[in-house]
Design a protein around this motif. Structure first.
Motif, PDB file in Angstrom:
ATOM      1  N   ILE A  64     -23.695 102.215 -24.305  1.00 39.14           N
ATOM      2  CA  ILE A  64     -23.898 101.251 -25.394  1.00 39.14           C
ATOM      3  C   ILE A  64     -25.390 101.245 -25.753  1.00 39.14           C
ATOM      4  CG2 ILE A  64     -23.690  98.814 -26.015  1.00 39.14           C
ATOM      5  CD1 ILE A  64     -21.401  98.773 -23.847  1.00 39.14           C
ATOM      6  N   PRO A  65     -25.739 101.297 -27.041  1.00 35.23           N
ATOM      7  CA  PRO A  65     -27.169 101.373 -27.401  1.00 35.23           C
ATOM      8  C   PRO A  65     -27.874 100.030 -27.229  1.00 35.23           C
ATOM      9  CG  PRO A  65     -25.817 101.295 -29.378  1.00 35.23           C
ATOM     10  CD  PRO A  65     -24.881 101.304 -28.226  1.00 35.23           C
ATOM     11  N   TRP A  66     -28.140  99.671 -25.957  1.00 33.94           N
ATOM     12  CA  TRP A  66     -28.747  98.355 -25.677  1.00 33.94           C
ATOM     13  C   TRP A  66     -30.122  98.215 -26.316  1.00 33.94           C
ATOM     14  CZ3 TRP A  66     -25.172  95.269 -24.476  1.00 33.94           C
ATOM     15  CH2 TRP A  66     -24.134  95.632 -23.611  1.00 33.94           C
ATOM     16  N   ARG A  67     -30.877  99.335 -26.316  1.00 35.89           N
ATOM     17  CA  ARG A  67     -32.244  99.261 -26.843  1.00 35.89           C
ATOM     18  C   ARG A  67     -32.235  98.877 -28.326  1.00 35.89           C
ATOM     19  NH1 ARG A  67     -35.621 104.502 -26.022  1.00 35.89           N
ATOM     20  NH2 ARG A  67     -35.198 104.085 -23.830  1.00 35.89           N
ATOM     21  N   VAL A  68     -31.309  99.503 -29.064  1.00 32.08           N
ATOM     22  CA  VAL A  68     -31.209  99.207 -30.505  1.00 32.08           C
ATOM     23  C   VAL A  68     -30.769  97.757 -30.707  1.00 32.08           C
ATOM     24  CG1 VAL A  68     -30.159  99.922 -32.688  1.00 32.08           C
ATOM     25  CG2 VAL A  68     -30.623 101.617 -30.937  1.00 32.08           C
ATOM     26  N   CYS A  69     -29.827  97.316 -29.854  1.00 33.32           N
ATOM     27  CA  CYS A  69     -29.360  95.921 -29.948  1.00 33.32           C
ATOM     28  C   CYS A  69     -30.534  94.966 -29.738  1.00 33.32           C
ATOM     29  CB  CYS A  69     -28.293  95.629 -28.901  1.00 33.32           C
ATOM     30  SG  CYS A  69     -26.757  96.508 -29.195  1.00 33.32           S
ATOM     31  N   TRP A  70     -31.344  95.285 -28.734  1.00 29.41           N
ATOM     32  CA  TRP A  70     -32.491  94.409 -28.440  1.00 29.41           C
ATOM     33  C   TRP A  70     -33.460  94.408 -29.618  1.00 29.41           C
ATOM     34  CZ3 TRP A  70     -34.091  90.338 -26.499  1.00 29.41           C
ATOM     35  CH2 TRP A  70     -35.449  90.072 -26.347  1.00 29.41           C
ATOM     36  N   CYS A  71     -33.634  95.593 -30.202  1.00 31.77           N
ATOM     37  CA  CYS A  71     -34.542  95.714 -31.356  1.00 31.77           C
ATOM     38  C   CYS A  71     -34.030  94.837 -32.500  1.00 31.77           C
ATOM     39  CB  CYS A  71     -34.593  97.174 -31.772  1.00 31.77           C
ATOM     40  SG  CYS A  71     -35.312  97.387 -33.370  1.00 31.77           S
ATOM     41  N   TYR A  72     -32.705  94.847 -32.700  1.00 30.05           N
ATOM     42  CA  TYR A  72     -32.110  94.038 -33.772  1.00 30.05           C
ATOM     43  C   TYR A  72     -32.323  92.553 -33.489  1.00 30.05           C
ATOM     44  CZ  TYR A  72     -28.483  91.795 -36.601  1.00 30.05           C
ATOM     45  OH  TYR A  72     -27.811  90.976 -37.480  1.00 30.05           O
ATOM     46  N   MET A  73     -32.040  92.172 -32.221  1.00 34.28           N
ATOM     47  CA  MET A  73     -32.192  90.758 -31.834  1.00 34.28           C
ATOM     48  C   MET A  73     -33.635  90.294 -32.027  1.00 34.28           C
ATOM     49  SD  MET A  73     -29.337  89.551 -30.705  1.00 34.28           S
ATOM     50  CE  MET A  73     -27.984  89.630 -29.596  1.00 34.28           C
ATOM     51  N   SER A  74     -34.565  91.130 -31.562  1.00 29.15           N
ATOM     52  CA  SER A  74     -35.973  90.700 -31.637  1.00 29.15           C
ATOM     53  C   SER A  74     -36.431  90.609 -33.093  1.00 29.15           C
ATOM     54  CB  SER A  74     -36.868  91.640 -30.839  1.00 29.15           C
ATOM     55  OG  SER A  74     -36.653  92.966 -31.274  1.00 29.15           O
ATOM     56  N   SER A  75     -35.802  91.395 -33.987  1.00 29.42           N
ATOM     57  CA  SER A  75     -36.143  91.274 -35.419  1.00 29.42           C
ATOM     58  C   SER A  75     -35.744  89.900 -35.938  1.00 29.42           C
ATOM     59  CB  SER A  75     -35.401  92.323 -36.252  1.00 29.42           C
ATOM     60  OG  SER A  75     -35.622  93.585 -35.745  1.00 29.42           O
ATOM     61  N   GLY A  76     -34.728  89.320 -35.302  1.00 32.41           N
ATOM     62  CA  GLY A  76     -34.262  87.999 -35.731  1.00 32.41           C
ATOM     63  C   GLY A  76     -35.160  86.869 -35.238  1.00 32.41           C
ATOM     64  N   GLY A  77     -36.024  87.163 -34.292  1.00 30.58           N
ATOM     65  CA  GLY A  77     -36.927  86.127 -33.770  1.00 30.58           C
ATOM     66  C   GLY A  77     -36.436  85.620 -32.426  1.00 30.58           C
ATOM     67  N   PHE A  78     -37.368  85.485 -31.472  1.00 29.75           N
ATOM     68  CA  PHE A  78     -36.990  85.117 -30.106  1.00 29.75           C
ATOM     69  C   PHE A  78     -36.425  83.708 -30.038  1.00 29.75           C
ATOM     70  CE2 PHE A  78     -40.145  88.509 -29.461  1.00 29.75           C
ATOM     71  CZ  PHE A  78     -39.321  89.393 -28.764  1.00 29.75           C
ATOM     72  N   PHE A  79     -36.932  82.817 -30.870  1.00 26.11           N
ATOM     73  CA  PHE A  79     -36.432  81.443 -30.832  1.00 26.11           C
ATOM     74  C   PHE A  79     -34.956  81.425 -31.210  1.00 26.11           C
ATOM     75  CE2 PHE A  79     -35.494  77.480 -33.201  1.00 26.11           C
ATOM     76  CZ  PHE A  79     -35.565  76.604 -32.119  1.00 26.11           C
ATOM     77  N   MET A  80     -34.599  82.180 -32.283  1.00 24.34           N
ATOM     78  CA  MET A  80     -33.209  82.210 -32.732  1.00 24.34           C
ATOM     79  C   MET A  80     -32.307  82.817 -31.651  1.00 24.34           C
ATOM     80  SD  MET A  80     -32.904  80.796 -35.641  1.00 24.34           S
ATOM     81  CE  MET A  80     -31.405  81.284 -36.441  1.00 24.34           C
ATOM     82  N   VAL A  81     -32.822  83.857 -30.981  1.00 22.20           N
ATOM     83  CA  VAL A  81     -32.026  84.492 -29.908  1.00 22.20           C
ATOM     84  C   VAL A  81     -31.776  83.476 -28.797  1.00 22.20           C
ATOM     85  CG1 VAL A  81     -31.995  86.301 -28.151  1.00 22.20           C
ATOM     86  CG2 VAL A  81     -32.878  86.807 -30.438  1.00 22.20           C
ATOM     87  N   PHE A  82     -32.846  82.765 -28.418  1.00 25.91           N
ATOM     88  CA  PHE A  82     -32.721  81.759 -27.356  1.00 25.91           C
ATOM     89  C   PHE A  82     -31.714  80.684 -27.774  1.00 25.91           C
ATOM     90  CE2 PHE A  82     -34.080  77.500 -25.975  1.00 25.91           C
ATOM     91  CZ  PHE A  82     -33.815  77.615 -24.625  1.00 25.91           C
ATOM     92  N   LEU A  83     -31.846  80.222 -29.023  1.00 30.88           N
ATOM     93  CA  LEU A  83     -30.958  79.177 -29.539  1.00 30.88           C
ATOM     94  C   LEU A  83     -29.510  79.647 -29.511  1.00 30.88           C
ATOM     95  CD1 LEU A  83     -31.512  76.353 -30.695  1.00 30.88           C
ATOM     96  CD2 LEU A  83     -31.293  77.316 -32.987  1.00 30.88           C
ATOM     97  N   MET A  84     -29.301  80.907 -29.940  1.00 28.83           N
ATOM     98  CA  MET A  84     -27.942  81.431 -29.994  1.00 28.83           C
ATOM     99  C   MET A  84     -27.340  81.500 -28.586  1.00 28.83           C
ATOM    100  SD  MET A  84     -26.516  85.158 -31.107  1.00 28.83           S
ATOM    101  CE  MET A  84     -26.549  85.906 -29.502  1.00 28.83           C
ATOM    102  N   VAL A  85     -28.094  82.110 -27.661  1.00 29.14           N
ATOM    103  CA  VAL A  85     -27.559  82.301 -26.306  1.00 29.14           C
ATOM    104  C   VAL A  85     -27.273  80.950 -25.656  1.00 29.14           C
ATOM    105  CG1 VAL A  85     -28.102  83.182 -23.997  1.00 29.14           C
ATOM    106  CG2 VAL A  85     -28.684  84.538 -26.028  1.00 29.14           C
ATOM    107  N   SER A  86     -28.244  80.027 -25.741  1.00 25.87           N
ATOM    108  CA  SER A  86     -28.055  78.743 -25.047  1.00 25.87           C
ATOM    109  C   SER A  86     -26.913  77.947 -25.681  1.00 25.87           C
ATOM    110  CB  SER A  86     -29.359  77.933 -25.062  1.00 25.87           C
ATOM    111  OG  SER A  86     -29.818  77.815 -26.393  1.00 25.87           O
ATOM    112  N   SER A  87     -26.844  77.934 -27.023  1.00 27.33           N
ATOM    113  CA  SER A  87     -25.779  77.139 -27.662  1.00 27.33           C
ATOM    114  C   SER A  87     -24.406  77.743 -27.377  1.00 27.33           C
ATOM    115  CB  SER A  87     -26.010  77.030 -29.172  1.00 27.33           C
ATOM    116  OG  SER A  87     -25.927  78.294 -29.780  1.00 27.33           O
ATOM    117  N   LYS A  88     -24.336  79.076 -27.323  1.00 26.14           N
ATOM    118  CA  LYS A  88     -23.055  79.739 -27.012  1.00 26.14           C
ATOM    119  C   LYS A  88     -22.586  79.344 -25.613  1.00 26.14           C
ATOM    120  CE  LYS A  88     -21.619  82.795 -30.191  1.00 26.14           C
ATOM    121  NZ  LYS A  88     -20.243  82.919 -30.613  1.00 26.14           N
ATOM    122  N   LEU A  89     -23.503  79.465 -24.651  1.00 26.92           N
ATOM    123  CA  LEU A  89     -23.129  79.152 -23.260  1.00 26.92           C
ATOM    124  C   LEU A  89     -22.719  77.695 -23.143  1.00 26.92           C
ATOM    125  CD1 LEU A  89     -25.914  81.138 -21.377  1.00 26.92           C
ATOM    126  CD2 LEU A  89     -23.484  81.683 -21.452  1.00 26.92           C
TER     127      LEU A  89
END
Length: 1663
Positions: free
Chosen positions: A1063-1088
């Motif tokens: 699975i292209p994890w590196r590309v996924c991470w690149c996509y996520m980081s383009s969205g901004g770390f705060f948004m990634v944190f918000l998404m992960v925490s709210s999902k959990l």
């Protein structure tokens, strides 16, 4: 009498007979007495069982003779049991059981009245089958299989094949039920083990399995005689089961007993299977008949190319897609290619389906009303109704079986703690017949183990039916699409030319029909079964909810139903926002394309930031639409997640208050929970289905209009001399048959006696190829375009048609070809010319194929002829420049050739065809004089005339009239004169004189032409430049790739496999980081958090229902495993009020539900807005990187590739990744939370989880790789199909003139089938995955149920918690396949991010410079003095220098000319002035400043340049002259006046704000060049560089330009890079370059004076 002793303590009743003999045993007689004693056997058995030692009981024979002769004379009992007893007691095994009741087992009433004997009899057929078939299966098989001459082991040809499989599966299921019933009856009602209760069922199961394996092997090896064994087996089994049923009935065993029902079912099944077997004998006559029937394998199976085996495999393989295994697993080793997926079976090919649909369409036309438009809906129903009904049946079955889940959960939870309670003694007595216990039918459903197995089987069946339904609809949808495409294509080939030219039917509309409308109908068909299945599902769900929870359930259901319209509203809003974002996206793409096409100009004028800003503005509007899109998408996701929570909350709160502060029992609560989950799906789908239904209605309407549009007249006019007058506006309905139309026509012609031949003189017939008499032709408006046409085309001669622009020359050719509507008059074709017209249109038309295929155009390849044609059209030099010679692909997807090159290929096509007549429509229009002459001499006069072919040539080049044998002069749509040149010279002197003056003008034009390098040289130069740069790029790319491969690859297969399945994890991470770390944190925490809260809601419900319903009393929670520690003291311990306590539960439950709903909203928003943020950043970075990339990047990167990043890839990032990511995270977390919940409730489940996890890992690993390959194949096969449609629509007249319709139809059918094959395999692969994950899900449910039933002591298994675990297990089944599907989709979509990322690594130009912009004087460069010192220039560090050590000095205001041969470095010098190339040595100093030190923006904005290609942008004239908006109107008008454009612009509506179309298409090339001049003047720079600015304009415009430069730029430095040496003869200084070196510099006259100078050589050769 002899005695056998048994070592055992005597029981009390036997004490008197106990004999203290030496061997301390019991006499046999005593045992006989004891056995007749009522209580003793039981107690003796118990005593025997308790002993912890090995018992040997051997009773050989005992004979008891009684005086009473009525008693049975003989009882033979043989028992041999050797068993190691366990501490808990054991049970001896014997076939008829140990508790001998003489009466029951007596055979005095006949053997058949003994139950055990009847059961033993039932074993006979099974043993017989196994005894006979095993040797055949395992020994004699090798010899048979070799007889089968067929490549697939899938030939199913015995009648009733599917019926047999269905009946066998039913038989297996009934045997399982029989076995279960036997075991349960044995455990509950019998004191000892009775093997005969379940042994025959077990053997029956093995025999049924063997029968189907045996049958399959016989069928695939085609050896029907061996089927006799099965026939005998079914007969025996039917007889023995019928005896059993008959005996049951005799002993008053009826339907109230389960065993009776099972036996009755078995009798029916065996009877039906016997019927199937008799039918095989009847049809195939393999036995009892003299002539057995011979059968051949179907054509598809004999064809090795057919790989799609779904229609041919057996039912088991069909339902589990087992035949896909080799393909999907093989994908791991090497990618799936088109060759691997082969061809489609005949029944699925587009032609088959087209003929079906066409027949259904045409059958609706009646003799009474032939003009009535047939209904497309009805046609679709007639052609494809049956599979849709089949799919709907499967769907209904699946939906009904879906309700088994909640009901079984309810049963398991309800009976979980009561399952150990057996029947009472009274019940046993009432249900004992034939000496054994008969279980009541109702009792089976109270056994939790049975319910668990039933739940498992129901799930397996439900999922199989559901996938079958999906597959059938998808296959039908694909078939329908293929049929519709063929129908559209056939119609398109018959479309009247006027429809296309008058704009009634545009190319865009046809492309929409093909790409959009057919897909809409296909998708509608996919979703079709939902339309009628969903209402049934909803009604059933609501009824069951009402049954479980009463009126409160209706409240919950109404919440779901009432929110459905909201979902529909959201769905429609989504569609609207998607439309608006599409519009903005198209606009953005248009602007981006313009920027990329004019990037050189933008960089030279330093305008890139202005245009970049314009794109960003449009992107801003697009993002606003995307924001709305993201919002509505998240609302849709939120509704889907929140509705079940809201419904459950509403239901339980209502129930609580309705029933007086109580909650339902766990059984009802969790069944209801599962039902709510089932109910949400159809309601969520409903909005989608309705939307697609509405779209389908529109699509059908558009399709109907298209199929009813006008067609060209019948082509029977071309069948020799048979005259046909075509009525105007006559409609010809429907498409034509997909057969070669030549055959039947030829047949008609050979059998037709032409009456018209007699009317013509014999000499005329031979001499005239085509004759038009009294012709009036129209383009469809009934106004004749051509009137009173009377012409003849002499055979074997050159006829020229001349006249001014727009007088109807091209129309005349088309009228003769039958493309125009004939209002009056006739067209006659001589007999030998039928079907033979080679036609080259004025607007060149190429196929997406190689150069060779474009020229041969379906004719056989003849090397000598081909070479002659290429030479005649001067194509060899162009072909030599192409990377793969004449095997290079050209056309839409190929390399873009110039107009002249395209036209010459079209003429070559017409020359190559071996036809009697050649029509050439202005073939010289895009060619320069040299080529025109060559083509005229070599191609037309020599090649065609030598072959004695009839040539009709439309031309404006009057100098060729002298070669014409026959001339037709036209004026305003009618023939002015017809005859030879001599005739016209004598009869119409005025016309002849007019031609003469025109010829003189053309000769003047020739001088201009001769003075320049020919246009062709220029085209070739462009082509060479494009390839030179592209090859360099390819070379670099190849080297990079090789390096990468060397680093990564160890040349072994496993590495590539791993890389493909990673699975292209590196590309996924690149996509996520383009969205901004705060948004990634918000998404992960709210999902959990969200998933934790949802689990908490259900967990709380489980505890609440268990507590208040007193499950605690049953000892599961209360025994300290769970309840006492947690809740004991708080709730029941202190004697608090239970109602108050319940209220506390309700409060927590409501709070949790509210939190859950809120979190659903937050998570759905965060994912979508994370995606939006990533899309915004990625596009912004991409645009900036590309716009600021060096010019070299654009030379070596194809425009299409860059545009793809901005179109397809950006679209994927914008709209596709966020929903996929959301779905993936949701499905994964749901599955994980479900597995976590089940494991915490019943830890024993973890044992089963390990193998399941391993299976799941391998399934997803194999599927992802195969799915990716198949998706790529589907995408790559779709493009050629769409291109074929658009190129056919563009070249209709050519295809029809050449009579190549049949060939093009064939090609279209092949392309459609190829695309459909890829799509079918992709959908079959999806089914393959879903069946497997669904079965895994079913096993998870079984494991969860099993763990809670069979290991209740481990874990916290209260009723409520078991219900919770099972409800969660059910959801896993739904979501497992989505985890894999989304993972595969995300992997494919992440490729877009990867591609965009690869461009983000591009190096930008160094815009900064070492000087600050503020240090540069405001008016720099003031004088225009240029010093060049030792300048070396290259395009790339990898490439050789293009300028070497150049030194020169240009005085302020000097007019300098630069010349040299092609590739001498002239243009490179012009780029060096703007610092656009790598100046690795030396420097250019302008007015005392080294330009390399300046910021690029400053340097480029202070110089002016006019390029060879005039570039205008869409917008206004003002925007084109001054995008920065810094100049006044007066300044702009002044510039236009200097450029001689003022009057023309004033005349335009809007003046300076007049519209300029894309590329300046609404102005001539000369006018565009003058606008560029005005643009340069507006800038008022002291240095002007003209780079071959006069290359593409006529003489008059060039004179204006030269004059303007001399006057307006008198005081400025002008550097002219000359294409025509004549334009710099008077320059003050001339610089001559050769191979990058400055070889001569002096004034023009001085250099001319030196005869051996390179300059004078150039001047001489160009004159």
């Amino acid at each position: 009498m002899s005695c056998v002793c048994i070592s055992c303590p005597p029981c009390l009743q036997c004490k008197p007979q106990y004999n203290k003999t030496s061997h301390s045993g019991i006499k046999i007689r005593d045992i006989g007495d004891a056995l007749t004693h009522s209580a003793c056997p039981q107690k003796l058995r118990q005593r025997l069982d308790i002993r912890n030692e090995t018992l040997s009981l051997r009773i050989f024979t005992f004979l008891r003779v009684s005086k009473d002769q009525t008693k049975a004379p003989l009882v033979t009992l043989t028992a041999n049991c050797s068993k190691t007893m366990q501490s808990g007691g054991g049970m001896a095994l014997s076939f008829c059981g140990d508790d001998q009741d003489i009466n029951s087992y007596s055979v005095k009433d006949g053997m058949l009245n003994n139950g055990c004997f009847v059961d033993a009899l039932n074993l006979v057929p099974h043993v017989f089958l196994l005894f006979i078939t095993f040797p055949i299966l395992f020994i004699g098989w090798g010899s048979q299989s070799s007889k089968v001459q067929i490549h697939h082991n899938t030939w199913l040809h015995f009648p009733g094949h599917n019926m047999r499989w269905i009946l066998t599966f039913s038989l297996l299921f009934v045997h399982v039920c029989e076995f279960a019933e036997g075991i349960v009856s044995n455990n509950r009602g019998m004191s000892t083990n009775h093997l005969h209760l379940f042994m025959p069922a077990f053997m029956g199961f093995i025999a049924a399995t063997t029968s189907v394996v045996y049958y399959h092997n016989i069928e695939t090896s085609n050896f029907p005689k061996l089927l006799l064994v099965l026939f005998i087996y079914w007969v025996l089994a039917f007889i023995t089961k019928s005896i059993k049923l008959w005996k049951f009935a005799e002993h008053y065993v009826g339907p109230q007993h389960l065993r009776f029902c099972i036996t009755a079912l078995l009798v029916v099944l065996y009877g039906l299977l016997m019927g199937v077997e008799i039918n095989v004998i009847r049809v195939r006559k393999y036995v009892f008949f003299a002539n057995p029937q011979k059968v051949k394998p179907p054509e598809d199976l004999q064809d090795l190319g057919v790989r799609f085996l779904q229609p041919f495999v057996n039912l088991l393989s069909k339902s589990t897609y087992w035949w896909m295994n080799p393909l999907i697993m093989g994908a791991h080793k090497r990618p799936i290619e088109l060759k691997k997926i082969g061809k489609l079976p005949i029944a699925m090919r587009a032609l088959t389906n087209y003929l079906q649909l066409k027949d259904a369409y045409e059958d609706q036309r009646t003799a009474e009303d032939p003009n009535r438009a047939p209904s497309i809906w009805r046609s679709m129903y007639r052609a494809f109704g049956r599979p849709i009904l089949l799919s709907s049946t499967f769907r209904y079955l699946a939906d009904l079986l879906g309700f088994a889940g909640p009901l079984c959960i309810s049963g398991i939870v309800k009976y979980l703690n009561n399952s150990s309670v057996g029947p009472t003694a009274k019940e046993i007595e009432a249900n004992t017949h034939l000496g054994v216990y008969f279980m009541p039918s109702i009792e089976l459903l109270k056994d939790t183990s049975v319910l668990a197995v039933l739940l498992f089987l129901a799930l397996i069946l439900q999922r199989t039916f559901l996938q079958a339904s999906y597959y059938v609809t998808i296959e039908t949808g694909i078939n329908l699409r293929g049929a519709l495409l063929a129908m559209i294509y056939n119609k398109m080939l018959r479309l009247s030319t006027s429809n296309m030219s008058m704009g009634e039917m545009t190319l865009g509309q046809i492309n929409n029909l093909v790409a959009i409308e057919t897909n809409q109908l296909m998708w509608f068909l996919f979703l079709c079964p939902n339309l009628w299945a969903m209402p049934v599902q909803i009604v059933m769900g609501v009824i069951l909810l009402y049954y479980l929870l009463g009126c409160s359930a209706l409240v919950g259901a109404s919440v779901i139903v009432l929110l459905a319209p909201v979902q529909y509203l959201i769905a429609t809003k989504l569609a609207d926002t998607q439309k608006s974002s599409l519009e903005h996206s198209t606009e953005r793409l248009k602007k981006t394309t313009e920027i990329l096409k004019g990037i050189k100009l933008l960089k030279l004028y330093a305008w890139e930031n202005i245009f970049c800003g314009s794109v960003e503005d449009t992107r801003g509007k697009e993002l606003t639409s995307l924001k709305n899109f993201a919002f509505y998408t998240s609302m849709s996701i939120f509704m889907n997640a929140a509705i079940p929570i809201a419904a459950v909350l509403a239901t339980f709160v209502t129930y609580y208050f309705w029933t007086g502060n109580t909650v339902p029992a766990p059984a009802e609560a969790f069944a209801a929970l599962a039902l709510f989950h089932i109910l949400v799906t159809p309601l969520f789908l409903l909005s989608t289905v309705v939307r697609f239904a509405v779209k389908a209605l529109f699509s059908v309407q558009k399709l109907g209009e298209f199929l009813q549009s006008d067609e060209i007249g019948d082509d029977s006019w071309r069948n020799g001399d048979m005259p046909v007058s075509m009525e105007a506006g006559k409609k010809h309905m429907g498409g034509t048959k997909a057969i070669n139309r030549k055959q039947p026509m030829r047949y008609q012609m050979d059998n037709y006696e032409q009456p018209t031949r007699r009317q013509m003189r014999p000499s005329e017939t031979e001499d005239v190829a085509v004759k038009v008499s009294n012709g009036f032709f129209s383009w469809g408006s009934n106004l004749s375009t051509l009137s009173d046409i009377n012409i003849r085309i002499p055979t074997g001669q050159l006829t020229m048609i001349v006249g001014q622009v727009g007088c109807g020359k091209s129309s005349l050719l088309l009228a003769m070809l039958g493309e125009m509507q004939n209002i009056d008059g006739r067209v006659f074709w001589s007999n030998k010319n039928r079907y033979s017209v080679a036609y080259a249109t004025q607007k060149s038309w190429l196929l997406n194929a190689t150069v060779e295929e474009n020229i041969t155009f379906g004719s056989p390849f003849n090397k000598q002829r081909y070479k002659a044609v290429i030479d005649a059209c001067s194509l060899q030099p162009d072909i030599d420049l192409l990377p793969f010679g004449d095997q290079t692909e050209i056309g839409e997807r190929g390399i873009n050739l110039s107009g002249g090159q395209r036209q010459r290929i079209c003429v070559a096509r017409a020359l190559y065809q071996n036809t009697n007549i050649v029509f050439l429509d202005d073939p010289f229009s895009a060619l320069d004089i040299h080529l025109s002459d060559h083509l005229m001499q070599e191609g037309i006069l020599k090649f065609l005339q030598d072959d004695k072919r009839t040539v009709v040539l439309v031309t404006h080049k009057l100098q060729y009239l002298i070669h014409a044998d026959w001339i037709i002069a036209m004026k305003d749509g009618s023939v002015l004169r017809e005859g030879t040149l001599k005739d016209i010279q004598t009869h119409d002197i005025e016309l002849y004189e007019h031609w003469k003056t025109l010829m003189n003008r053309q000769d003047h034009g020739l001088e201009k032409d001769i003075q320049q390098d020919s246009q062709t040289t220029l085209e070739r130069k462009t082509l060479r430049r494009a390839f030179y740069s592209r090859e360099a790029k390819n070379q670099m790319d190849d080297e990079d790739e090789e390096e990468e491969e060397e680093e990564e690859d160890d040349d072994n297969m496993s590495t590539t496999t791993n890389r493909r399945s990673k699975i292209p994890w590196r590309v996924c991470w690149c996509y996520m980081s383009s969205g901004g770390f705060f948004m990634v944190f918000l998404m992960v925490s709210s999902k959990l958090l969200k998933h934790s809260v949802i689990v908490a809601i259900d967990y709380w419900l489980a505890i609440w229902t268990s507590k208040t319903n007193g499950t605690i009393g049953n000892g599961t929670i209360g025994n300290g495993t769970f309840g006492n520690e947690t809740f004991g003291n708080e709730t029941f311990g202190n004697g608090t009020d239970p109602a108050k306590d319940d209220y506390h539960y309700l409060l927590v439950f409501t709070t949790l539900c509210a939190a859950g709903i809120t979190l659903c909203l937050i998570t759905s928003l965060t994912v979508e807005f994370l995606g939006l943020s990533a899309a915004t950043n990625l596009h912004h970075n991409l645009l900036n990187k590309i716009i600021h990339a060096p010019i070299r990047f654009f030379d070596i990167t194809p425009l299409g590739q860059i545009l793809n990043r901005f179109s397809a890839d950006t679209n994927i990032i914008d709209q596709h990744i966020p929903p996929t990511l959301e779905s993936l995270t949701r499905s994964t977390l749901l599955c994980l939370s479900a597995i976590g919940v089940i494991s915490s409730i019943t830890p024993a489940f973890l044992i089963a989880l390990v193998p399941l996890a391993v299976a799941f890992y391998f399934i997803q690993k194999y599927f992802r790789v195969a799915s990716k390959d198949l998706q790529d194949l589907d995408d790559s096969t779709q493009l050629p199909l769409l291109c074929h449609f658009s190129e056919t629509a563009e070249g209709l007249t050519t295809i029809r003139a050449f009579r190549h319709e049949a060939r093009f139809k064939q090609r279209m059918l092949e392309l459609t089938d190829t695309n459909n094959t890829a799509y079918l395999f992709l959908s079959a692969a999806n089914r393959w995955l879903e069946v497997r994950t669904d079965y895994l899900g079913a096993v998870i449910v079984l494991a969860a149920a099993g763990a809670s039933i069979w290991f209740p002591s481990i874990g916290l298994a209260s009723g409520g918690l078991v219900g919770l675990g099972l409800t969660y297990a059910l959801t896993v089944t739904n979501y497992l396949n989505w985890v894999v599907r989304n993972l595969a989709d995300l992997e494919v979509q992440m490729a877009a991010v990867k591609k965009v990322n690869s461009f983000l690594g591009t190096e930008s130009e160094n815009y900064e410079g070492t000087m600050d912009a503020s240090q540069v004087p405001e008016n720099w460069p003031q004088d225009g003095e240029i010093k060049i010192q030792d300048l070396c220039v290259r395009y790339d560090p990898m490439l050789k220098p293009v300028l070497k050590h150049v030194n020169m000095y240009i005085e302020p205001g000097q007019k300098v000319g630069i010349c040299g041969r092609t590739g001498s470095g002239k243009s490179s010098l012009s780029l060096a002035f703007f610092n656009m190339v790598d100046m690795f040595e030396g420097k250019i100093v302008i007015d005392g400043i080294d330009i390399c030190k300046l910021p690029l923006q400053t340097l480029r904005s202070r110089l002016s340049i006019i390029l060879q290609d005039p570039v205008l942008f869409s917008g206004s004239i003002r925007f084109n002259l001054d995008p920065e908006r810094t100049c006044t109107d007066d300044r702009l008008w002044e510039a236009l006046e200097i450029a001689q454009l003022k009057n023309m612009v004033k005349a335009l509506p809007g003046g300076l704000d007049a519209v300029v179309n894309e590329g300046g298409e609404n102005f001539s090339v000369g006018q565009r060049q003058l606008f560029c001049l005005a643009r340069a003047f507006v800038r008022k720079s002291s240095i002007l560089i003209m780079d071959e600015a006069t290359a593409s304009i006529d003489m008059a415009t060039e004179n204006i330009l030269q004059k303007v430069v001399m006057t307006a730029f008198a005081d400025r430095t002008v550097v002219t890079i000359a294409h025509r040496v004549a334009s710099i003869l008077n320059a003050e200084q001339v610089l001559v370059f050769s191979s990058g070196i400055l070889v001569e510099k002096d004034s023009g006259p001085n250099l001319l004076a030196q005869e051996d100078s390179l300059f004078s050589v150039l001047v001489r050769t160009h004159k």
